[in-house]
Design a protein around this motif. Structure first.
Motif, PDB file in Angstrom:
ATOM      1  N   ARG A 539      -0.957  -9.147  -5.124  1.00 49.58           N
ATOM      2  CA  ARG A 539      -1.371  -7.775  -4.842  1.00 49.58           C
ATOM      3  C   ARG A 539      -0.274  -6.743  -5.123  1.00 49.58           C
ATOM      4  NH1 ARG A 539       0.607  -9.530  -0.056  1.00 49.58           N
ATOM      5  NH2 ARG A 539       1.537  -7.983   1.371  1.00 49.58           N
ATOM      6  N   LYS A 540       1.023  -7.147  -5.122  1.00 50.46           N
ATOM      7  CA  LYS A 540       2.125  -6.200  -5.304  1.00 50.46           C
ATOM      8  C   LYS A 540       2.755  -6.289  -6.685  1.00 50.46           C
ATOM      9  CE  LYS A 540       3.394  -5.822  -0.432  1.00 50.46           C
ATOM     10  NZ  LYS A 540       4.486  -5.948   0.583  1.00 50.46           N
ATOM     11  N   LEU A 541       2.044  -6.937  -7.573  1.00 51.64           N
ATOM     12  CA  LEU A 541       2.576  -7.010  -8.931  1.00 51.64           C
ATOM     13  C   LEU A 541       2.543  -5.632  -9.566  1.00 51.64           C
ATOM     14  CD1 LEU A 541       0.960 -10.332 -10.193  1.00 51.64           C
ATOM     15  CD2 LEU A 541       3.269  -9.963  -9.327  1.00 51.64           C
ATOM     16  N   PRO A 542       3.534  -5.271 -10.338  1.00 48.45           N
ATOM     17  CA  PRO A 542       3.606  -3.909 -10.906  1.00 48.45           C
ATOM     18  C   PRO A 542       2.582  -3.701 -12.013  1.00 48.45           C
ATOM     19  CG  PRO A 542       5.413  -5.249 -11.746  1.00 48.45           C
ATOM     20  CD  PRO A 542       4.722  -6.093 -10.719  1.00 48.45           C
ATOM     21  N   ASP A 543       1.534  -3.002 -11.654  1.00 50.93           N
ATOM     22  CA  ASP A 543       0.478  -2.667 -12.621  1.00 50.93           C
ATOM     23  C   ASP A 543      -0.274  -1.484 -12.061  1.00 50.93           C
ATOM     24  OD1 ASP A 543      -1.478  -2.461 -14.482  1.00 50.93           O
ATOM     25  OD2 ASP A 543      -1.854  -4.633 -14.605  1.00 50.93           O
ATOM     26  N   ASN A 544      -0.592  -0.543 -12.889  1.00 55.34           N
ATOM     27  CA  ASN A 544      -1.301   0.639 -12.410  1.00 55.34           C
ATOM     28  C   ASN A 544      -2.720   0.305 -11.985  1.00 55.34           C
ATOM     29  OD1 ASN A 544      -0.858   3.265 -11.732  1.00 55.34           O
ATOM     30  ND2 ASN A 544      -1.594   4.112 -13.677  1.00 55.34           N
ATOM     31  N   PHE A 545      -3.273  -0.706 -12.542  1.00 49.51           N
ATOM     32  CA  PHE A 545      -4.581  -1.153 -12.069  1.00 49.51           C
ATOM     33  C   PHE A 545      -4.525  -2.651 -11.859  1.00 49.51           C
ATOM     34  CE2 PHE A 545      -9.008  -2.280 -12.068  1.00 49.51           C
ATOM     35  CZ  PHE A 545      -9.553  -1.267 -11.302  1.00 49.51           C
ATOM     36  N   ASN A 546      -3.935  -3.033 -10.742  1.00 49.16           N
ATOM     37  CA  ASN A 546      -3.816  -4.445 -10.381  1.00 49.16           C
ATOM     38  C   ASN A 546      -5.081  -4.859  -9.637  1.00 49.16           C
ATOM     39  OD1 ASN A 546      -3.112  -6.971  -9.636  1.00 49.16           O
ATOM     40  ND2 ASN A 546      -1.284  -6.395  -8.465  1.00 49.16           N
ATOM     41  N   GLU A 547      -5.940  -5.665 -10.302  1.00 52.62           N
ATOM     42  CA  GLU A 547      -7.219  -6.081  -9.711  1.00 52.62           C
ATOM     43  C   GLU A 547      -7.027  -6.984  -8.501  1.00 52.62           C
ATOM     44  OE1 GLU A 547      -9.825  -8.287 -12.288  1.00 52.62           O
ATOM     45  OE2 GLU A 547     -11.531  -7.067 -11.678  1.00 52.62           O
ATOM     46  N   ALA A 548      -5.864  -7.568  -8.342  1.00 54.90           N
ATOM     47  CA  ALA A 548      -5.607  -8.474  -7.215  1.00 54.90           C
ATOM     48  C   ALA A 548      -5.719  -7.756  -5.888  1.00 54.90           C
ATOM     49  CB  ALA A 548      -4.227  -9.106  -7.361  1.00 54.90           C
ATOM     50  N   LYS A 549      -5.362  -6.472  -5.862  1.00 54.27           N
ATOM     51  CA  LYS A 549      -5.504  -5.716  -4.605  1.00 54.27           C
ATOM     52  C   LYS A 549      -6.961  -5.639  -4.176  1.00 54.27           C
ATOM     53  CE  LYS A 549      -1.525  -2.797  -5.703  1.00 54.27           C
ATOM     54  NZ  LYS A 549      -1.058  -1.415  -5.984  1.00 54.27           N
ATOM     55  N   LEU A 550      -7.833  -5.373  -5.168  1.00 59.05           N
ATOM     56  CA  LEU A 550      -9.272  -5.288  -4.841  1.00 59.05           C
ATOM     57  C   LEU A 550      -9.819  -6.644  -4.416  1.00 59.05           C
ATOM     58  CD1 LEU A 550     -10.362  -3.037  -7.841  1.00 59.05           C
ATOM     59  CD2 LEU A 550      -9.642  -2.328  -5.563  1.00 59.05           C
ATOM     60  N   ILE A 551      -9.338  -7.687  -5.101  1.00 55.96           N
ATOM     61  CA  ILE A 551      -9.794  -9.045  -4.742  1.00 55.96           C
ATOM     62  C   ILE A 551      -9.331  -9.412  -3.340  1.00 55.96           C
ATOM     63  CG2 ILE A 551      -9.583 -11.481  -5.351  1.00 55.96           C
ATOM     64  CD1 ILE A 551      -9.417 -10.635  -8.278  1.00 55.96           C
ATOM     65  N   THR A 552      -8.127  -8.957  -2.977  1.00 57.20           N
ATOM     66  CA  THR A 552      -7.615  -9.243  -1.624  1.00 57.20           C
ATOM     67  C   THR A 552      -8.541  -8.663  -0.560  1.00 57.20           C
ATOM     68  OG1 THR A 552      -5.346  -9.228  -2.433  1.00 57.20           O
ATOM     69  CG2 THR A 552      -5.665  -8.982  -0.066  1.00 57.20           C
ATOM     70  N   PHE A 553      -8.925  -7.414  -0.732  1.00 56.07           N
ATOM     71  CA  PHE A 553      -9.826  -6.796   0.254  1.00 56.07           C
ATOM     72  C   PHE A 553     -11.188  -7.490   0.265  1.00 56.07           C
ATOM     73  CE2 PHE A 553      -6.908  -3.100  -0.169  1.00 56.07           C
ATOM     74  CZ  PHE A 553      -6.637  -2.929   1.169  1.00 56.07           C
ATOM     75  N   SER A 554     -11.707  -7.811  -0.899  1.00 52.85           N
ATOM     76  CA  SER A 554     -13.031  -8.453  -0.960  1.00 52.85           C
ATOM     77  C   SER A 554     -13.008  -9.828  -0.307  1.00 52.85           C
ATOM     78  CB  SER A 554     -13.501  -8.555  -2.407  1.00 52.85           C
ATOM     79  OG  SER A 554     -12.655  -9.425  -3.149  1.00 52.85           O
TER      80      SER A 554
END
Length: 620
Positions: A539-554
């Motif tokens: 989730r904290k990987l450097p990317d302006n649109f890191n999809e992992a953050k959204l997957i974490t919440f889901s």
């Protein structure tokens, strides 16, 4: 009395009390018997007494009359005209010896001359009492001298009343019966003549033997004896009826003739008058009849006819009056409100007519439409960077699986059948694994994509599109295999749940094999937890649109929903068990589609400037 009590018990008649007394008993005992009659709840009083004994009791009751009572008398007193003056006995019924007029008896009794009367002390006493005169010297100023002018034929007294003779007539017939028996002993009858030896010495055994054989009619009444030496029973049914003038009269209203065929011995020839002048048979019961739906419980310390009518317990009925016990309805039946019949239990399941089912179905269809609309948006913008990022092929497969997730909840609505029970659990398990596999593939791809940017990394070579497809197929195949084994060995099946509710039947799907069901759920949970852990790491990987953050919440929403599902599923009764399962499916599906795809759709539709390769590659 013992014979009557035994007969009453055979006929189901209840006796509240039984008292015995004699006219020479102390007055306290007579009063006690009268008090028992006054206090009792029984309306009918049966009296087996002699005339003299009954007179003592009636005199005591006359001092303080009891509530209205229907008297039933024996032949010893019920025909005694001296008791007709007790007005509280009006309506009395009883059996009496047949009355008769003995020919010549009245003329014989009235053929008395003053000379014959004066010669007999008994007749003298009778004459003086009947005419209020005296043959001796007058000592009473209220009496006159008997001078022979008294007219006995005009005298109205029991002595001259010979039309109501009952016991006297029995004596009359008994004398003739003995005369016939003696005649048969001393006389020899032939077809022509009858020869009698008047000098024959009679033995009582000879007379007794012939007495049993006599069969004649005297004064219009037959006389004969049965094998036991008893005469044929014939009784009149008498009724104390009050006339319009208020005088109680003894009226014959029927008879009992034991010589008639069985069932015809008892005849009523005129209307009866009951207690208080009623024309309907009075009811004398301690407790009213118990209606269907109740059963009798005897009252402690009271006769067997005194009972309480207790409603049948829950789940039991009685369909007859005066039932001693209630019985349970069959397992699939339940009593009505009156508890006098069983009717089929209503069947409960989550039907399409239920408001709850309609709401859930509406959310299901809405979710499916939302997934398809999202798919259309992504297809129309399939060449844009935000759609192509993180493997658009997995995104479309995820949207397809989410559409199936929403629609598979509809299989849980409706009456369970053999096919629907197998379909709802297995389809749910396979589709959710396909969905989680796609999410897991996207999460792993994010990690691999970051590692691929590191110097000397060759990560994407080992997790390219082919490997992603194989991962999804492999993970899904494991679930397909698990469901296949479950369906082959012990598949879910429809069952009628009779234990949860007593008054209704729950139609539900039995799991068949609980191990198979929890294996399917456990596999989904294992993949979800693994996906969640990877998403947290990425989730904290450097990317302006890191999809992992959204997957974490889901995945956080997904895991929270299914963790709370387990206790809710176990504790929810009936159709709410199915509703909880549908709710969990819809909630987790909405969580996935909203958390993963809603931000992307927002950028595509409302922030197109961010949908560029330059923005996506910009470092935070």
């Amino acid at each position: 009395m013992a014979s009557f009590l035994a007969a009453a018990q055979r006929e189901g008649i209840c006796v509240e009390y039984s008292e015995s007394f004699f006219r020479t008993d102390p007055h306290t005992k007579i009063r006690r018997v009268a008090d028992v009659i006054r206090r009792s709840t029984a309306m009918v009083v049966v009296a087996f007494t002699a005339s003299g004994d009954m007179g003592v009791l009636l005199q005591e009751l006359a001092r303080e009359p009891s509530p209205p009572r229907q008297w039933v008398g024996s032949e010893g007193w019920v025909t005694d005209p001296n008791y007709l003056s007790f007005s509280f006995c009006a309506g009395t019924i009883g059996v009496g010896i047949q009355q008769s007029v003995i020919p010549g008896l009245r003329d014989f009794l009235l053929d008395l001359s003053p000379t014959e009367v004066a010669a007999s002390s008994v007749l003298t006493e009778f004459w003086e009492d009947a005419f209020n005169c005296s043959f001796k010297k007058i000592t009473d100023i209220y009496k006159k001298v008997c001078d022979g002018t008294e007219a006995i034929k005009t005298l109205q007294s029991p002595y001259t009343e010979t039309s109501q003779l009952r016991i006297t007539n029995m004596v009359y017939k008994a004398v003739y019966a003995i005369a016939h028996a003696i005649h048969n002993v001393v006389c020899d009858e032939t077809h022509i003549t009858t020869q009698c030896d008047k000098n024959t010495r009679l033995e009582y055994k000879q007379v007794l033997t012939e007495l049993k054989k006599v069969n004649f009619s005297q004064n219009g009444y037959p006389v004969s004896f049965d094998a036991n030496g008893d005469p044929v029973a014939f009784y009149e049914l008498v009724n104390w009826q009050k006339s319009e003038s208020g005088v109680i009269k003894l009226v014959t209203v029927g008879y009992y003739d034991a010589s008639l065929p069985k069932g015809q011995e008892f005849r009523i020839t005129r209307n009866l008058t009951w207690v208080e002048g009623g024309t309907e048979v009075p009811v004398s019961v301690c407790s009213d009849s118990c209606p269907p739906g109740t059963h009798k419980v005897l009252q402690k310390g009271k006769p067997i006819c005194c009972y309480d009518c207790i409603p049948c317990p829950e789940g039991e009925i009685s369909n007859t009056s005066d039932s001693l016990d209630c019985f349970k309805c069959p397992s699939e039946l339940w009593p009505n409100e009156e508890r006098n019949t069983c009717f089929p239990k209503p069947e409960e399941f989550l039907s399409f007519d239920d408001v709850l089912a309609i709401v859930l179905a509406a959310f299901s269809i809405t979710g499916a439409c939302l997934a398809m609309i999202t798919g259309v948006i992504f297809f129309c913008h399939r060449t844009t960077p935000i759609v192509r990022a993180n493997n658009s092929e997995l995104s479309f497969l995820l949207l397809f699986s989410l559409t199936l997730c929403f629609l598979c909840s509809l299989t849980f609505i409706g009456a369970p059948s053999e096919w629907s029970c197998m379909l709802r659990h297995t389809a749910f398990g396979i589709i959710f694994v396909l969905c989680i596999s796609c999410v897991l593939g996207k999460t792993v791809m994010v990690l691999m994509a970051f590692k691929a940017t590191l110097p000397g990394s060759n990560a994407m070579k080992w997790f390219g599109p082919t490997q992603q497809r194989m991962t999804v197929v492999s993970l899904t195949f494991i679930q397909v295999l698990t469901c296949t084994v479950w369906l082959v060995l012990s598949p879910p099946f429809p069952v009628k749940n009779l234990a949860t509710y007593k008054e209704k039947i729950i139609l539900e799907c039995a799991l068949g094999s609980a191990v198979g069901f929890w294996a399917v759920l456990g596999y989904i949970g294992l993949l979800a937890v693994f996906c969640f852990v990877l998403a947290v790491l990425a989730r904290k990987l450097p990317d302006n649109f890191n999809e992992a953050k959204l997957i974490t919440f889901s995945m956080l929403i997904f895991c929270a929903v299914w963790i709370t599902f387990i206790p809710a599923y176990v504790s929810s009764p009936g159709k709410f068990t199915v509703a909880v399962e549908i709710f969990a499916i819809l909630t987790s599906s909405f969580g996935l589609i909203l958390c993963i795809f809603a931000p992307k759709c927002f950028i595509i539709l409302f922030r197109p400037e961010k949908n560029s390769k330059k923005y996506l590659l910009k470092k935070n």
